[in-house]
Design an enzyme around this catalytic site. Structure first.
Site, PDB file in Angstrom:
ATOM      1  N   SER A   2     -21.834   6.410 -16.970  1.00  0.00           N
ATOM      2  CA  SER A   2     -22.278   7.151 -18.151  1.00  0.00           C
ATOM      3  C   SER A   2     -22.857   8.512 -17.796  1.00  0.00           C
ATOM      4  CB  SER A   2     -23.331   6.339 -18.919  1.00  0.00           C
ATOM      5  OG  SER A   2     -22.777   5.156 -19.448  1.00  0.00           O
ATOM      6  N   HIS A   4     -28.946  -0.507 -23.038  1.00  0.00           N
ATOM      7  CA  HIS A   4     -28.294  -1.292 -21.986  1.00  0.00           C
ATOM      8  C   HIS A   4     -29.005  -2.628 -21.804  1.00  0.00           C
ATOM      9  CE1 HIS A   4     -25.380   1.511 -19.992  1.00  0.00           C
ATOM     10  NE2 HIS A   4     -26.045   2.368 -20.758  1.00  0.00           N
ATOM     11  N   CYS A  43     -23.870   1.120 -25.902  1.00  0.00           N
ATOM     12  CA  CYS A  43     -23.859   2.536 -25.514  1.00  0.00           C
ATOM     13  C   CYS A  43     -22.651   3.246 -26.140  1.00  0.00           C
ATOM     14  CB  CYS A  43     -23.891   2.652 -23.991  1.00  0.00           C
ATOM     15  SG  CYS A  43     -24.299   4.302 -23.384  1.00  0.00           S
ATOM     16  N   ASN A  69     -29.203   5.376 -21.623  1.00  0.00           N
ATOM     17  CA  ASN A  69     -28.568   6.548 -21.022  1.00  0.00           C
ATOM     18  C   ASN A  69     -27.512   7.082 -21.984  1.00  0.00           C
ATOM     19  OD1 ASN A  69     -27.370   8.497 -19.462  1.00  0.00           O
ATOM     20  ND2 ASN A  69     -26.240   7.064 -18.194  1.00  0.00           N
ATOM     21  N   GLU A 102     -28.122  -5.145 -20.140  1.00  0.00           N
ATOM     22  CA  GLU A 102     -27.928  -5.733 -18.805  1.00  0.00           C
ATOM     23  C   GLU A 102     -28.946  -5.242 -17.790  1.00  0.00           C
ATOM     24  OE1 GLU A 102     -26.613  -1.740 -18.052  1.00  0.00           O
ATOM     25  OE2 GLU A 102     -26.379  -3.053 -19.785  1.00  0.00           O
TER      26      GLU A 102
END
Length: 474
Positions: free
Chosen positions: A140, A446, A362, A404, A448
């Site tokens: 990203s 995110h 995202c 992000n 994860e």
């Protein structure tokens, strides 16, 4: 005759409203008055809200002592003074040159930049205190130069297990202090050597706080990082390159970071003291569309009970459905979602119409929103770091998330059959949606990553539960 800055601010509804409309702080408005000029990047917004003409905004001249004053004020081409010969400070071996002509000197590390070029991209900042290896390898960050706000970078070293992708996506990095030596039992290499091996330059010894404030108050800016082996700098050429770079808006970078062909994934999440969690016996066939997927996302899907096949970003709906998935995952990724949407949205719509459950994060969140009929826009201040508070509107709980992204979903454009599920507690921007028509949901952050450390892991279980409900026999 150009209008006075005070008159323009008055037409915008006062300083507070001017700051809101242009996406800056009130301190920036004060800088406008002090400099006697408004940065050209805000002119479009001002013209739309005031009815003024372009000649009203263009200053006749700017006194030399006011040509640049602080993060927000940018010089137009005719206001930029002729560059004196480069006076390189003692000990400086690298330079960070911004599109507004500012040059920051420091010490280079990592790989030298080529003699005929340098690392160029959008300058952004990340607030994470650790995880710099994961950040640098997060696809990203393609097209960006990362400034770490935490001053001590390098202290945990690097190791092969923590790469989030096969190569570094970021174009360079900026830190305050000299890189620290690794002091972690998992480290196999220092950051400097790791960067050299991957041809990525860095600069230290610069004021990262000033850079962060500049980006926060003035928005994203192009920068060029030069670390020449011969120590020679052509500042005029570097400034011209930085000024000419078009920026991330309109850029489709998913094609640059996606996988070349489909592959399977069966590795679980790593756990101390040195192994991976066993995978569940029950596995659902899931296709993950790789717009720039991080490896830990695939691990989390596997541990949630997914048998994962990863396909390129350009996969069509027919190619995805030919794999007979029980569900489809839309990954993170770089660039402007509106550009990637040209080929991604038709594929996503085909999957939606086929009745397959979808989970996106995202960039995948932004693309799902577009497939459902919404729009996206570029944030004045991107969200990057591991301390981003998000509210789950259905439970009222606040998650500390890792993020992000520089673009966001425009909530005002969401159709009636899409509801907002999560909201940023920093700026109120959208952080999650769910369709009431399709079996589809997504989040901007995110899940994860581990800032909470596990606040958001429930989303993978929610995806699996959605797959099971959708695929129950009639």
């Amino acid at each position: 005759m150009p209008s006075s800055i005070d008159h323009i601010i008055e037409r915008l509804g006062g300083a507070d409203n001017a700051a809101r409309l242009t996406g800056v702080g009130t301190e920036a408005i004060r800088k406008w008055r002090q400099a006697g000029a408004i940065p050209p990047k805000h002119w479009t917004v001002i013209l739309r809200h005031t009815g003024l003409s372009l000649s009203d905004l263009q200053p006749d001249s700017v006194p030399p002592h006011k040509a640049y004053d602080g993060p927000e004020t940018q010089m137009t081409e005719r206001q930029v003074p002729a560059s004196p010969p480069a006076a390189i400070p003692t000990g400086a071996t690298a330079a960070l040159v911004l599109a507004d002509g500012t040059t920051l000197w420091g010490r280079g590390f990592g790989a030298h930049t080529p003699t005929t070029g340098a690392a160029i991209g959008e300058l952004c900042f990340s607030t994470g205190m650790t995880g710099y290896q994961e950040t640098l390898t997060d696809p990203s960050f393609a097209g960006q130069i990362i400034t770490f706000t935490f001053p001590h970078i390098g202290n945990v070293g690097t190791n092969a297990a923590d790469d989030e992708a096969a190569r570094v996506a970021a174009r360079g990095l900026v830190v305050k202090q000299d890189l620290t030596e690794p002091a972690n039992w998992r480290a196999t290499q220092g950051l400097d050597g790791w960067l050299k091996a991957r041809n990525v330059p860095g600069i230290c010894g610069v004021d990262t706080r000033a850079i962060t404030l500049r980006i926060r108050d003035g928005g994203p800016q192009t920068a060029i990082l030069a670390y020449p082996a011969d120590g020679a700098f052509d500042l005029d050429a570097l400034r011209a390159q930085a000024a000419a770079w078009p920026g991330l808006e309109g850029m489709d970078l998913a094609r640059d970071v996606t996988c070349a062909k489909a592959y399977g994934w069966d590795e679980g999440v790593w756990t101390w003291p040195g192994g991976t969690l066993p995978l569940p016996l029950k596995r659902r066939r899931v296709v993950a569309v790789d717009y720039g997927a991080k490896r830990n996302i695939l691990r989390c899907l596997a541990n949630a009970g997914c048998d994962v096949t990863v396909v390129p970003a350009t996969a069509t709906a027919e190619e995805i459905l030919a794999l007979d998935p029980a569900g489809v995952f839309l990954s993170n990724g770089p660039g402007d979602p509106a550009a990637t949407a040209e080929y991604a949205v038709p594929a996503i719509r085909g999957v939606l119409d086929a009745g397959k459950p979808i989970f996106g994060i995202c960039l995948g969140h932004q693309l799902l929103a577009q497939a459902l009929g919404a729009r996206t826009y570029k944030l004045a201040r991107g969200h990057r770091g591991a301390n981003q508070p998000v509210k789950d509107l259905s439970t009222g709980k606040v998650e500390i998330t890792s993020q992000n992204h520089g673009f966001a979903v425009d909530e005002s454009s969401l159709p009636d059959d899409v509801r907002v599920t999560h909201s940023s507690l920093f700026d109120g921007s959208n952080e999650g949606i769910a369709s009431t028509r399709y079996a589809a949901f997504s989040v901007q952050y995110h899940p994860e990553a581990s800032p909470g450390p596990s606040d958001s892991h429930y989303l993978f279980d929610r995806f699996v539960a959605l797959i099971d409900r959708t695929n129950q026999p009639a």
